[in-house]
Motif scaffolding. Structure first.
Motif, PDB file in Angstrom:
ATOM      1  N   ASP A 164       0.898   1.977 -16.358  1.00  0.00           N
ATOM      2  CA  ASP A 164      -0.798   1.540 -16.100  1.00  0.00           C
ATOM      3  C   ASP A 164      -0.887   0.680 -14.989  1.00  0.00           C
ATOM      4  O   ASP A 164      -2.139   0.674 -14.753  1.00  0.00           O
ATOM      5  N   ALA A 165      -0.009   0.267 -14.083  1.00  0.00           N
ATOM      6  CA  ALA A 165      -0.255  -0.622 -13.176  1.00  0.00           C
ATOM      7  C   ALA A 165       0.325   0.161 -11.924  1.00  0.00           C
ATOM      8  O   ALA A 165       1.449   0.699 -11.763  1.00  0.00           O
ATOM      9  N   MET A 166      -0.667   0.154 -11.022  1.00  0.00           N
ATOM     10  CA  MET A 166      -0.345   1.089  -9.620  1.00  0.00           C
ATOM     11  C   MET A 166       0.949   0.598  -8.902  1.00  0.00           C
ATOM     12  O   MET A 166       1.567   1.605  -8.479  1.00  0.00           O
ATOM     13  N   ILE A 167       1.166  -0.911  -9.042  1.00  0.00           N
ATOM     14  CA  ILE A 167       2.467  -1.072  -7.847  1.00  0.00           C
ATOM     15  C   ILE A 167       3.433  -0.643  -8.851  1.00  0.00           C
ATOM     16  O   ILE A 167       4.803  -0.553  -8.304  1.00  0.00           O
ATOM     17  N   ARG A 221       0.703  -1.364   0.158  1.00  0.00           N
ATOM     18  CA  ARG A 221      -0.112  -0.052   0.041  1.00  0.00           C
ATOM     19  C   ARG A 221       0.890   1.188   0.178  1.00  0.00           C
ATOM     20  O   ARG A 221       0.548   2.164  -0.954  1.00  0.00           O
ATOM     21  N   TYR A 222       1.951   1.248   0.915  1.00  0.00           N
ATOM     22  CA  TYR A 222       2.842   2.363   0.943  1.00  0.00           C
ATOM     23  C   TYR A 222       3.308   2.586  -0.584  1.00  0.00           C
ATOM     24  O   TYR A 222       3.385   3.708  -1.038  1.00  0.00           O
ATOM     25  N   VAL A 223       4.072   1.748  -1.141  1.00  0.00           N
ATOM     26  CA  VAL A 223       4.521   1.815  -2.573  1.00  0.00           C
ATOM     27  C   VAL A 223       3.510   2.245  -3.361  1.00  0.00           C
ATOM     28  O   VAL A 223       3.514   3.315  -4.472  1.00  0.00           O
ATOM     29  N   ILE A 224       2.336   1.723  -3.522  1.00  0.00           N
ATOM     30  CA  ILE A 224       1.334   2.122  -4.297  1.00  0.00           C
ATOM     31  C   ILE A 224       0.913   3.554  -4.178  1.00  0.00           C
ATOM     32  O   ILE A 224       0.814   4.482  -4.851  1.00  0.00           O
TER      33      ILE A 224
END
Length: 136
Positions: free
Chosen positions: A72-75, A24-27
């Motif tokens: 295009d990818a959140m992670i 979650r932090y990275v995202i």
């Protein structure tokens, strides 16, 4: 030595016990990054070897390297933001000496990314090294 921005990420990770929290932090770190302009999402800035769409736009001012990026990818967008913390502001001549695997290993990312994400991360690091080698 890693930048102050990267050291802050390392410190934050030390307080996060659960890998879900770390993801979650990275995202969230990626969400906070300014989006790359659509005009810069061109074949020349696209990184091949990533499962998702990734663009890195390098910038060399004087002898200092920085880059902007997007995915295009959140992670993956979050991983780009982490790489920006690691590399932005580093003198071009020193980029090749940054041991990205060791620095990212301090976050434990090597053990918790899928094989595809790890390959994509390596492709991004390789692109950064190629660009700075050409600029040096």
């Amino acid at each position: 030595m890693a930048s102050a921005a990267f050291e802050e990420i390392v410190e934050d990770f030390e307080f996060l016990e659960d890998w879900e929290d770390r993801y979650r932090y990275v995202i969230d770190y990626g969400k906070a990054m300014v989006a790359l302009e659509e005009a810069l999402k061109v074949p020349a800035t696209k990184v091949h070897g990533c499962a998702s769409q990734v663009w890195l736009h390098p910038n060399v001012k004087g002898d200092v390297f920085s880059f902007d990026g997007d995915s295009d990818a959140m992670i993956v967008r979050g991983l780009i933001a982490v790489l920006r913390a690691l590399y932005n502001g580093v003198p071009v001549a020193q980029v090749a000496g940054v041991d990205a695997n060791a620095e990212l290993g301090r976050l434990g990312l090597n053990d918790h990314l899928s094989a595809q994400r790890s390959n994509g991360l390596r492709a991004m690091i390789e692109r950064i090294r190629e660009v700075t080698a050409q600029a040096a």
